[in-house]
Every structure is written in C-alpha cells, then in structure tokens.
Design an enzyme around this catalytic site. Structure first.
Site, PDB file in Angstrom:
ATOM      1  N   THR B  69      57.879  36.767  42.463  1.00 50.02           N
ATOM      2  CA  THR B  69      57.488  37.578  41.308  1.00 50.02           C
ATOM      3  C   THR B  69      57.985  36.853  40.066  1.00 50.02           C
ATOM      4  OG1 THR B  69      59.474  38.911  41.529  1.00 50.02           O
ATOM      5  CG2 THR B  69      57.510  39.740  42.600  1.00 50.02           C
ATOM      6  N   LYS B  73      55.774  32.509  38.825  1.00 49.50           N
ATOM      7  CA  LYS B  73      54.412  32.403  39.368  1.00 49.50           C
ATOM      8  C   LYS B  73      53.691  31.115  38.998  1.00 49.50           C
ATOM      9  CE  LYS B  73      53.383  37.104  40.547  1.00 49.50           C
ATOM     10  NZ  LYS B  73      52.307  37.983  40.995  1.00 49.50           N
ATOM     11  N   ASP B 109      46.404  38.619  45.613  1.00 54.59           N
ATOM     12  CA  ASP B 109      45.941  39.788  44.862  1.00 54.59           C
ATOM     13  C   ASP B 109      44.428  39.958  44.985  1.00 54.59           C
ATOM     14  OD1 ASP B 109      48.535  40.162  43.890  1.00 54.59           O
ATOM     15  OD2 ASP B 109      48.174  38.907  42.124  1.00 54.59           O
ATOM     16  N   VAL B 232      42.297  48.809  40.027  1.00 56.05           N
ATOM     17  CA  VAL B 232      43.526  48.203  40.561  1.00 56.05           C
ATOM     18  C   VAL B 232      44.702  49.182  40.483  1.00 56.05           C
ATOM     19  CG1 VAL B 232      42.827  45.840  40.002  1.00 56.05           C
ATOM     20  CG2 VAL B 232      44.228  47.127  38.369  1.00 56.05           C
ATOM     21  N   GLY B 255      43.766  51.508  43.663  1.00 55.94           N
ATOM     22  CA  GLY B 255      44.469  50.250  43.965  1.00 55.94           C
ATOM     23  C   GLY B 255      45.262  50.240  45.253  1.00 55.94           C
TER      24      GLY B 255
END
Lengths: 308, 308
Positions: B69, B73, B109, B232, B255
């Site tokens: 995280t 990234k 994601d 999302v 989401g």
C-alpha cells in the site's frame, strides 16, 4: 480462528538447519494464544554462516526475537550485545530478543529444569546434587541449582574431563561450592548415592529410540529416603531410573516439567508475561500434541524419502 | 486454533506506512485458512526509501511475497524483475511474489472489478463502456474490460487531461479501440448515457464519510434498459447512483464484488489456488468483519490520540 493480524502483531522466528522435525514454534504459538498475545512464531531455515545476514534482516523487519537450534547455538554468542552469564559460560544460548537494535541472548534449559524441581516442592537450598552426565544441559542445570543455594555438586560422566570442565566453570561463579568430577562407574554411583539429596539424570540413557540404559540400578536403592530424582527424558514417561526411584517412594520428575517451564521462562524473557500455575496442564497438553505432530511429520518425511 | 506452524509455513507481508488502519492481512489470512494453506501474512511498516533493504531481507528470510500500500505503489516497479503490462502502464502494482530470487509484480484492482462484472452475468464482449472518474483504478479496470473485448470506452473526469492519459494508454494496447476522454459535466453524462452498456463509477462521489455526491442523476434514466452499473464503492452498499439504477431495474454491482474477487485473484497469483464460487459468501463475511475491526481500531486510536 485467529482474528488479529495487525500492525502490532509481533513476529518471532525459530531458526536452525534442518527444521523439518522442529515443533517449538507450534508450542510457542499456543503459548502466545494462551497469554492472549498478538504474536506469531515461524520457522526459518538459516544455514551455517548465514546468521549475520539473518540478524540484519530481522532488524530491518522489526522482528522481536528468535529461538535457536542446531547449528547456531555457539555461533550466536559473539553476535549478541548481551548474554546471560551462565548461558555464555556453557555456550547454551537458545533464545534471543531484539530490543532497540540490540541482541540479548539467554539459554533456558537449566532454568526450566530448576523451575520444575522447585514446582515439585523439593528444597534446593543446602541440598547435595548428583548430576549424571556432562552433556549440553548439565552445566546450565548445575549452575541454576547452585544459584538457588545447592551446597555441593558431584558430576559423573563416562569422559571425566567433560565433567571437570563443568566443575571448573561452576567454581568461577560459586567459589565456596564443593564441586567434584568423577568417572561414571557403578562403584562411583553407589558411593555417591547415599550422600545425594537430588539426582539429575542428564544422559540419553533410557530414552525411547536411543540405544543403552543403566545396567545396574542398585545405586537408586542407596539414595536417602527424602531424595528427589529428576530426569531430562520425558519419553518414556518413566525411565528405568525413575521407575525404580518411584517404586521406592522417592519424589520423581521426568523431563516434561522442564519443557513446560522452559516455555514459561520463554514467555517471561520475550514478553515479560507470567503464565500462572493454571497454565501447567495446558502447557503439557500443547507439548504432547506438538510431539505427536512431529512424529506424524517424521513418518511422512520418511515415507516420502523411501518412495523416491 | 491454528495448529500448523512448521518449516513449510509460507510467510507473506503487507507493507506500507502507516499501517495502523490496514486490514488486508486479516483478510488474506482468512483466505489462506479457507484454502487450507500453510501460510501467514503479517504487517510490516516499511518507510519511504526502505524498499530495497526490505526486499533484501525478504529474500534472505525466504519470504514468499508481499502486498503493497502507500507509499510504495510506484517505487516498487523499477525494483521488480517482471511486471504485468497493464500494472506497469498504470503504475498500480500492489502484489509481489518472490520466485527463485526474482520479484514478479501485479496489480489486481482492475481484474477484481472485471471478475465481479463477469460473475454478475453481464456480457462484456462487444460492450460500450462509460467510465466515471480517472483515478487510480479507472485505467486498470478499463484495460481489463478491453482485454475481454469491450468495444469502446468513454472516460469522463473533472480534469480531462487525466482521462486523456488513460485513453492514450489504452490505445497502445488496443489500437482499434474507440477511446474518448471528456469533461464530467451533466451534459456529457446525459449525452453518453444512451450509448453505454456498462457504467463503471470510479470516483469517491457518494462514498460514506466523504464529501460530495452526483447532484443530478437524470443520466441514469437515459441508460439502455439492459445496461449494468458497477460502483467501486461498497460503503454505503447502495450509492445514490446504484439506488437510482436499481429502482429502474438495471443490473447493479457495488464494490464488494471487486474486493472479494481481488482476494480470489490474489490467491491465484500467490499460490496458484482457485477459490470456487462457494467461497464468495465467506469472502464477503471476512471482508465485512475486517472492516468492522478497522473501524474499532480507528476509534481506539482516535481516543488514544485525544487522551494524550
């Protein structure tokens, strides 16, 4: 189900090579659970010579500590910033905690056995100790007994020089101690027995799966009637020595209490947590379960090896 | 109780800074348990600039992989030996596995959302997509949709240049794709809606605890009757957009399906394990439980901060 794995989860390792049959971290994890600690202990294979790199990685990742098995028990000592004196003397460091980037080492074998003897109610202070064997745990156990006021120590061993090395070490810390090293013969066993309040059996004689046992147990009959006989072996539950002593009505302890108390001492060392007396049964169950798991694992690995 | 912690236990990390509110590793650990995997995932705070040292430590300790995280990234990408192309294009690597000393990075994601859309039965192949917002997940989701045969993509965003950056990226991989970037105005929403088979809401508008929502939802009424609207956001369960679309009888997804499918994709990526469809409910329960734990933790940390 374990639900807490957050940023406060403390990571510890069990290291050695090989670790295929290691079960310490199964036991440690159960202890953490019993104490409601947010911590996990995992096995990491660390090869001979890799300790410095391993330690650097632990510091980098904020690892809280680790337990050591073969082949690192001596190699760890010069890498520690602090080592408990007896553990340094007998090269028996098996737990390391990392605090503020410093490594603090300790061996808990001796302490575990002495805590178990204390638990049994045997009065160590002023007692005369007869140690059988001069292997890895003899020195640490003898030193802890002296620390609690044992008045004399006789160490019998096949190779007398190994026993002498321990008595010399003991006298460094306890200058007034009567410490004697002798060859382990039936004659010496029989001559020492009447003077011994506490016998600590530290050899592998009588251990399940190992060759050899005491051929003559008459020395047990010569012990005083208040004597205590403690064995480091826990499998079988009663070695021939313990069975003979128990038949005489003497106080006996097998190695399970030593193992359980090592776990208590480990919890105190790493986390400052005191596991109360109600923990003893849980501790023993955990140990036995871990040992069954180890047996299963060993059997599986043996089958795997055979089918290759 | 978790009983297996042996030499085969695989260690993975969740890294970032801060991680006080992170709950991914709680979820991952439950997934490992559901799949009967001998693995543990733990949080490690890794500060900006510490990634190279962290990676070296992982290799030293035989760590199997880690999730990333903030703030790593983008920084992770040049440190990887292999990166999945879309994840590199949109700088969205959040999972790394270590195999034979090599780092393999991927972002999940986009895949998570597209798997959720497929689960809903919506036919992606040949569909016309309307993306709302050009934030971190828009590019990866659009790319995965194109990969599955979406025929056109329109991206609406307050700042058009960010949407354009994504359409340019998409055309690199899908040269025949119709990709358009436009300003997110009510007029554009209303002119695009009648042409859209699939709307993917990627902004934070309508999210619980965040300011702002769509002021005018009339564009939802202009969508074709077979359209699907995916958001999302999972909290609230129904954003105003989803509520309006559902009231019209359109297919809607929040989401949560994206999150659950990210976990499925994570299990496939790290362990090669396929979690079956019966896992979906368990996965959702785990996610909700982890989120409750995060709320509790946040509340506790806030109280602690206030009492200082």
């Amino acid at each position: 189900m374990r639900v807490k794995y957050d940023v406060d989860t403390q990571l510890l390792f069990q290291i050695g090579d090989p670790l295929d049959h290691a079960c310490a971290c199964t036991i440690h994890n159960r202890m953490y659970e019993l104490a409601n600690l947010n911590a996990v202990n995992l096995n990491v294979v660390v090869k001979k010579g890799e300790l410095p790199a391993f330690i650097q990685s632990c510091k980098q990742l904020g690892v809280k500590g680790f337990d050591i098995t073969m082949p690192h028990k001596s190699d760890i000592i010069p890498l520690c910033d602090e080592v408990e004196p007896f553990s340094r003397e007998f090269s028996c460091v098996n737990h390391v905690k990392i605090r503020d980037g410093k490594l603090i080492g300790v061996g808990l074998d001796g302490l575990g056995m002495v805590m178990a003897i204390e638990d049994s109610g045997f009065p160590i202070y002023g007692s005369k100790v007869l140690m059988l064997g001069a292997g890895a745990v003899s020195g640490p156990i003898a030193a802890e007994l002296c620390q609690r006021g044992a008045s004399s120590v006789v160490i019998l061993n096949r190779t007398v020089s190994k026993a002498e090395k321990i008595t010399i070490s003991l006298k460094k810390y306890f200058p007034t101690l009567q410490a004697t090293a002798m060859s382990m013969t039936l004659e010496n066993l029989c001559s020492c027995a009447p003077e011994a309040d506490l016998v600590v059996q530290c050899t592998s004689l009588g251990m399940s799966g190992h060759q050899g046992d005491y051929e003559d147990l008459t020395f047990i009959d010569l012990l005083p009637k208040d004597a205590c006989v403690a064995d480091v072996i826990f499998n079988p539950e009663r070695t021939s020595i313990l069975a003979r002593a128990e038949a005489r009505g003497l106080r006996v302890l097998n190695g399970m209490g030593m193992l359980v108390n090592q776990e208590k001492a480990m919890m105190k060392f790493h986390f400052g947590v005191d596991l109360g007396p109600e923990f003893a049964l849980e501790g023993e169950e955990t140990l036995l379960m871990a040992l069954v798991m180890r047996q299963l694992r060993t059997r599986r690995l043996t089958r795997k090896g055979a089918s290759k």
